[in-house]
Design a protein around this motif. Structure first.
Motif, PDB file in Angstrom:
ATOM      1  N   PRO A  28       0.784  -1.370   0.050  1.00  0.00           N
ATOM      2  CA  PRO A  28      -0.237   0.200   0.009  1.00  0.00           C
ATOM      3  C   PRO A  28       0.858   1.354  -0.105  1.00  0.00           C
ATOM      4  O   PRO A  28       0.462   2.236  -0.421  1.00  0.00           O
ATOM      5  CB  PRO A  28      -0.716  -0.188   1.278  1.00  0.00           C
ATOM      6  N   LEU A  49       1.638   3.661  -3.060  1.00  0.00           N
ATOM      7  CA  LEU A  49       0.538   4.684  -3.700  1.00  0.00           C
ATOM      8  C   LEU A  49       1.024   6.009  -3.245  1.00  0.00           C
ATOM      9  O   LEU A  49       1.279   6.851  -4.032  1.00  0.00           O
ATOM     10  CB  LEU A  49      -0.888   4.568  -3.135  1.00  0.00           C
ATOM     11  N   PRO A  50       1.499   6.315  -2.023  1.00  0.00           N
ATOM     12  CA  PRO A  50       1.766   7.651  -1.495  1.00  0.00           C
ATOM     13  C   PRO A  50       3.251   7.830  -1.796  1.00  0.00           C
ATOM     14  O   PRO A  50       3.876   8.978  -1.353  1.00  0.00           O
ATOM     15  CB  PRO A  50       1.716   7.642  -0.047  1.00  0.00           C
ATOM     16  N   LEU A  92       1.704   5.902  -9.341  1.00  0.00           N
ATOM     17  CA  LEU A  92       1.258   6.695 -10.299  1.00  0.00           C
ATOM     18  C   LEU A  92       1.976   6.723 -11.751  1.00  0.00           C
ATOM     19  O   LEU A  92       1.654   7.005 -12.878  1.00  0.00           O
ATOM     20  CB  LEU A  92       1.020   8.156  -9.994  1.00  0.00           C
ATOM     21  N   TYR A  95      -7.952  -6.237  -0.181  1.00  0.00           N
ATOM     22  CA  TYR A  95      -6.382  -6.019  -0.318  1.00  0.00           C
ATOM     23  C   TYR A  95      -6.153  -5.431  -1.926  1.00  0.00           C
ATOM     24  O   TYR A  95      -5.785  -6.433  -2.631  1.00  0.00           O
ATOM     25  CB  TYR A  95      -5.509  -7.096   0.123  1.00  0.00           C
ATOM     26  N   VAL A 147      -6.106  -1.917  -4.845  1.00  0.00           N
ATOM     27  CA  VAL A 147      -6.288  -0.625  -5.242  1.00  0.00           C
ATOM     28  C   VAL A 147      -7.722  -0.355  -5.981  1.00  0.00           C
ATOM     29  O   VAL A 147      -8.126  -1.176  -6.844  1.00  0.00           O
ATOM     30  CB  VAL A 147      -5.102  -0.231  -6.256  1.00  0.00           C
ATOM     31  N   TRP A 202      -6.674   7.343  -6.749  1.00  0.00           N
ATOM     32  CA  TRP A 202      -6.643   5.948  -6.363  1.00  0.00           C
ATOM     33  C   TRP A 202      -6.341   5.688  -5.182  1.00  0.00           C
ATOM     34  O   TRP A 202      -5.660   6.448  -4.416  1.00  0.00           O
ATOM     35  CB  TRP A 202      -5.488   5.310  -7.330  1.00  0.00           C
ATOM     36  N   VAL A 203      -7.052   4.563  -4.202  1.00  0.00           N
ATOM     37  CA  VAL A 203      -6.711   4.322  -3.085  1.00  0.00           C
ATOM     38  C   VAL A 203      -6.610   2.900  -2.836  1.00  0.00           C
ATOM     39  O   VAL A 203      -7.226   2.059  -3.419  1.00  0.00           O
ATOM     40  CB  VAL A 203      -7.824   4.914  -2.085  1.00  0.00           C
ATOM     41  N   TYR A 204      -5.758   2.250  -1.940  1.00  0.00           N
ATOM     42  CA  TYR A 204      -5.453   1.150  -1.524  1.00  0.00           C
ATOM     43  C   TYR A 204      -6.184   0.741  -0.451  1.00  0.00           C
ATOM     44  O   TYR A 204      -5.770   1.426   0.781  1.00  0.00           O
ATOM     45  CB  TYR A 204      -4.032   1.131  -1.415  1.00  0.00           C
ATOM     46  N   THR A 228      -6.653  -1.975   2.684  1.00  0.00           N
ATOM     47  CA  THR A 228      -5.880  -2.771   3.166  1.00  0.00           C
ATOM     48  C   THR A 228      -6.540  -3.531   4.704  1.00  0.00           C
ATOM     49  O   THR A 228      -6.325  -2.990   5.802  1.00  0.00           O
ATOM     50  CB  THR A 228      -4.518  -2.171   3.716  1.00  0.00           C
ATOM     51  N   THR A 258      -4.545   3.564   2.001  1.00  0.00           N
ATOM     52  CA  THR A 258      -3.330   4.652   1.368  1.00  0.00           C
ATOM     53  C   THR A 258      -3.934   5.259   0.044  1.00  0.00           C
ATOM     54  O   THR A 258      -4.610   4.508  -0.588  1.00  0.00           O
ATOM     55  CB  THR A 258      -2.090   4.137   1.114  1.00  0.00           C
ATOM     56  N   VAL A 259      -3.365   6.595   0.008  1.00  0.00           N
ATOM     57  CA  VAL A 259      -3.859   7.375  -1.326  1.00  0.00           C
ATOM     58  C   VAL A 259      -2.667   7.619  -2.207  1.00  0.00           C
ATOM     59  O   VAL A 259      -1.654   8.068  -1.842  1.00  0.00           O
ATOM     60  CB  VAL A 259      -4.509   8.740  -0.570  1.00  0.00           C
ATOM     61  N   ALA A 260      -2.904   7.502  -3.467  1.00  0.00           N
ATOM     62  CA  ALA A 260      -2.104   7.679  -4.467  1.00  0.00           C
ATOM     63  C   ALA A 260      -1.646   9.160  -4.348  1.00  0.00           C
ATOM     64  O   ALA A 260      -2.315  10.065  -4.818  1.00  0.00           O
ATOM     65  CB  ALA A 260      -2.444   7.416  -5.793  1.00  0.00           C
TER      66      ALA A 260
END
Lengths: 423, 372
Positions: free
Chosen positions: A161, A164-165, A170, B232, B234, B241-243, B245, B309-311
């Motif tokens: 995870p 992503l941040p 991306l 689990y 994206v 986009w968000v993951y 978990t 979590t966020v992209a």
């Protein structure tokens, strides 16, 4: 470094390893590989989740009678892979006597590593500020998703995870695709572990010179972002959004992953320069493009890919690799795990070795990445079963009387079985 | 952490692998001299460049990976003797140049260690010095392929996909740096030189997550795209986009407490096993929820510790408060590229360590004077 004679940089040092999942355990295992004695600390009600979250039955295909968490705890191949070589103690850190054992272990050690959520160590009273009172020169490394600073300190992050941040997600993706892609495994973990290892080794050198310990705050996100630092520098210069590049290279052309003969078989090929290109044409054909220079190969990449794939799709990936490597062109079969396990190069270099685990049986484990060629690493100790070395550590290293240990065990302060709750 | 400030490093590199290791040495305080071919290090010729105008001084890859180094241009065919003297006067040689090039000009480990018994040499190659692939040609992509990381990335039904950048070489650079510092520790105690050879394929294979389950339980993992399972993977959100978990029971409870949909309390989703059984229904419900949220809303949830979590992109990260607090983004003035941002090393958070810009080609050629 030499594993047979024990000439290793961390020989004589001891590590308290309060780690879970992958990044922290891997860091601890690499410290073991470099010669340290590593004691993995887990609490009975909060063991390393890697022991239990992955249901072994999902892999064995025997879903009819799923193993309980307790049955899984000592045979998890995730846990056993990344905790090889360590001693294990099961101690309830929320109990004041358990906490004291942790502090006593730290006093007998040189390095503490942990990758729990920031805040957990403070809640239990085992943070750097707690242990430095009794062990002023301790090196204490925290590896987390985002670091120990606000505002993102409390955000949860595991190695996948956190991609992503980090910015990596991306940028990943198929050529010109609108949808990004994630790396197919928890890539933040090994990268974070290697970054943290470097920090710990630098701190050890500083400690040996000055006698001073220190706190280290490593973030997996930062380590991932560093690997694509180019993108950040580019943005700061140009402020331009870039399209996804798939399997192509900024300079080499053509480069790609081409279909080979068989189901889901592929070969990766990179043409670095004109010499590689002439060599490839000599093997593959693609004579329409024989005289294409780098600009032309880049401009006509799709057509060239099609010509190459017409040739590769009729052939076995390993045969293509052999033919192209014979003329000096970088090419390699895209290996799956079963192929990797028997890869002649891995095997010849001693990358994997067998070890006998008391519950699971024979396991094939990776050896240290620094132990290759004429410096093999014999694997001596498998991952610890939960609480396997309680008695040895408490009576030996901490000098407790056996009856004290009996009491601690009776009262549940130490245990050699996990305490299970929920599914 | 200027822990290596007493050490001189010569970096003779052609790929990002040794370049990354050299960059980390420079960040740790060592003096790093990059030996470049007269035309410049290959990273200087990799785009993107400032204003997208090809210029060996303003390649972003060079500005990042070579920050803090000095540059000496040297033609190994005609100036090998000077290179050997330069290396013999250093503490560490970092290289990823093939033996075919090094050995004939006196830069083999055997020759160098005879001349400079305290030298540490770290050599990173695609496949190592030994074994049947020792003479194979390599690239970042080919090492990912033969190291097992490539096959498992990408979408099912589409070709395996590399991740962005030189990730195999980055991993090897990190590993080479750690191995080199380990050898520094040994030399501090013994006063003796050490040789470390490292294979990029090895490092890639060593860093594989599911190796244990594959080798010992027979699972062969394959590409799974964006979602491993509903709990689990994206998901798209309103603007990004968000993951999510939530693969373990406690995480699932946390996720439910932020999603706040009664349907998630159904029997169908009451255990890990039943969530997997009803995976597609669960994924549809969660997708509807994520699509109703913006990155900003989700970012706030993430900061509060909910399991997601966020992209982020380069722009948002370079401006983010977390990195500002950690001092992670360094702005350097480069003679050709101007003021550019360079990320610090992952362990430099909060450290006052200065990061110098990447060198202009040959800015330290005076180091060759008198070396023949």
């Amino acid at each position: 470094m030499d594993w047979k004679s024990g000439r290793l940089p961390l020989a004589g040092l001891r590590v308290v390893d309060w780690s879970l999942y992958w990044a922290g355990p891997y860091l601890g295992m690499m410290l073991h590989d470099l010669g340290a004695e590593v004691i993995k600390v887990e609490a009975p009600a909060h063991c390393d989740p890697m022991r239990t979250v992955i249901d072994v039955n999902r892999y064995s295909g025997d879903t009819g009678k799923p193993l309980t968490a307790e049955q899984r705890a000592n045979i998890s191949q995730h846990f056993n892979e990344w905790n090889r070589g360590k001693l294990g103690i099961g101690v309830e850190l929320a109990d004041p006597r358990g906490r004291q054992i942790f502090l006593d272990l730290v006093t007998q050690s040189h390095i503490v590593i942990e990758n729990h959520r920031p805040g957990a160590k403070d809640k239990l009273g085992i943070a750097y500020s707690d242990v430095v009172e009794t062990k002023p020169d301790i090196i204490y490394a925290s590896l987390s998703g985002f670091g120990q600073t606000l505002p993102e300190r409390d955000a949860m992050a595991l190695g996948s995870p956190v991609e992503l941040p980090s910015g990596l997600f991306l940028r990943n993706g198929y050529l010109d695709d609108d949808t990004p892609a994630k790396t197919g495994f928890s890539y933040g973990d090994p990268v974070g572990a290697l970054a943290a290892l470097s920090a710990v080794l630098l701190a050890v050198r500083q400690w040996r010179k000055s006698g001073e310990g220190r706190y280290l705050d490593i973030a997996m996100r930062d380590a991932l972002s560093f690997g694509i630092g180019t993108a950040f520098t580019d943005w700061s210069m140009n402020g331009a959004a870039r399209s996804r590049t798939g399997n192509r290279h900024p300079v080499y052309a053509p480069q790609g992953v081409y279909r080979a003969k068989g189901d889901d078989q592929w070969v990766a090929i990179s043409v670095r320069d004109d010499r590689d290109w002439q060599a490839l044409v000599g093997v593959v054909g693609a004579h329409d493009w024989q005289n294409a220079d780098i600009e032309s190969r880049r401009d006509n990449h799709d057509e060239i890919d099609a010509a190459i794939e017409a040739w590769t799709s009729e052939r076995e990936a390993r045969d293509i690799e052999g033919e192209l490597q014979a003329v000096g062109v970088p090419a390699g079969a895209v290996l799956d795990f079963a192929q990797l396990k028997v890869d002649p190069q891995m095997t010849a270099r001693g990358a994997f070795a067998e070890i006998e685990h008391p519950v699971f049986g024979v396991e094939l484990r990776a050896t240290s990445q620094w132990a290759r060629g004429d410096r093999p690493q014999p694997l001596e100790r498998p991952a610890p079963c939960f609480g396997q070395h309680n008695r040895e550590i408490l009576t030996g290293l901490l000098g407790m009387d056996a009856w004290v240990v009996d009491d601690l065990e009776r009262e549940g302060v130490i245990a050699d079985r996990i305490k299970v709750s929920g599914d | 952490m200027d822990v290596l400030s007493d050490l001189k490093v010569v970096e003779l590199s052609r790929t990002a692998a040794a370049a990354f290791a050299g960059r980390l040495c420079a960040d740790a305080g060592a003096e790093v001299v990059l030996l470049e071919p007269p035309g410049g290090h290959p990273l200087r010729h990799e785009g993107p460049f400032r204003d997208d105008l090809p210029d060996p001084e303003t390649s972003a890859a060079h500005l990042h990976a070579n920050a803090g180094k000095r540059s000496v241009t040297i033609d190994l065919e005609t100036q090998a003797a000077a290179a050997v003297r330069l290396v013999a006067g250093a503490d560490i040689l970092l290289t990823d140049v093939p033996r075919d090039v090094l050995d004939p000009v006196g830069l083999s480990w055997a020759d160098l260690s005879a001349r400079a018994p305290t030298l540490l040499m770290t050599r990173i190659t695609p496949f190592g010095d030994t074994g049947p692939y020792a003479r194979y040609a390599g690239s970042n992509l080919v090492c990912l392929a033969l190291g097992g990381q490539l096959k498992i990335t990408g979408d099912p039904g589409r070709p395996p996909l590399t991740n962005f950048g030189s990730q195999a070489e980055y991993q090897a650079g990190l590993s080479a740096f750690a191995g080199t510092v380990a050898n520094v520790l040994l030399r501090d105690a013994s006063g003796e030189g050490e040789y470390l050879e490292l294979s990029v394929q090895d490092v890639v294979a060593t860093n594989l997550e599911q190796r244990g389950t594959s080798f010992n339980l027979g699972l062969v993992a394959n590409r799974a795209g964006l979602t491993v399972s509903a709990t689990y993977g994206v998901y798209p959100c309103r603007d990004g986009w968000v993951y999510l978990t939530a693969f373990a029971p406690a995480l699932w409870d946390r996720l439910k407490s932020v999603v706040k949909l009664e349907v998630l309390d159904d029997e169908r989703f009451s255990s890990q096993a039943s969530r997997l059984e009803n995976n597609d229904e669960l994924q549809a419900i969660l997708t509807e929820w994520t699509l109703s949220k913006s990155s900003e809303e989700l970012r706030e949830f993430a900061r509060q510790g909910y399991p997601l979590t966020v992209a982020e992109d380069e722009e948002s990260l370079l401006a983010c408060e977390q990195w500002e607090r950690r001092g992670y983004v360094r702005n350097v003035d480069h003679p050709a590229a101007g003021n550019v941002s360079v990320l610090g090393s992952p362990w430099l958070a909060g450290e006052a360590t200065d990061i110098k810009p990447a060198p202009m080609l040959g800015d330290s050629n005076d180091l060759l004077e008198g070396l023949g």
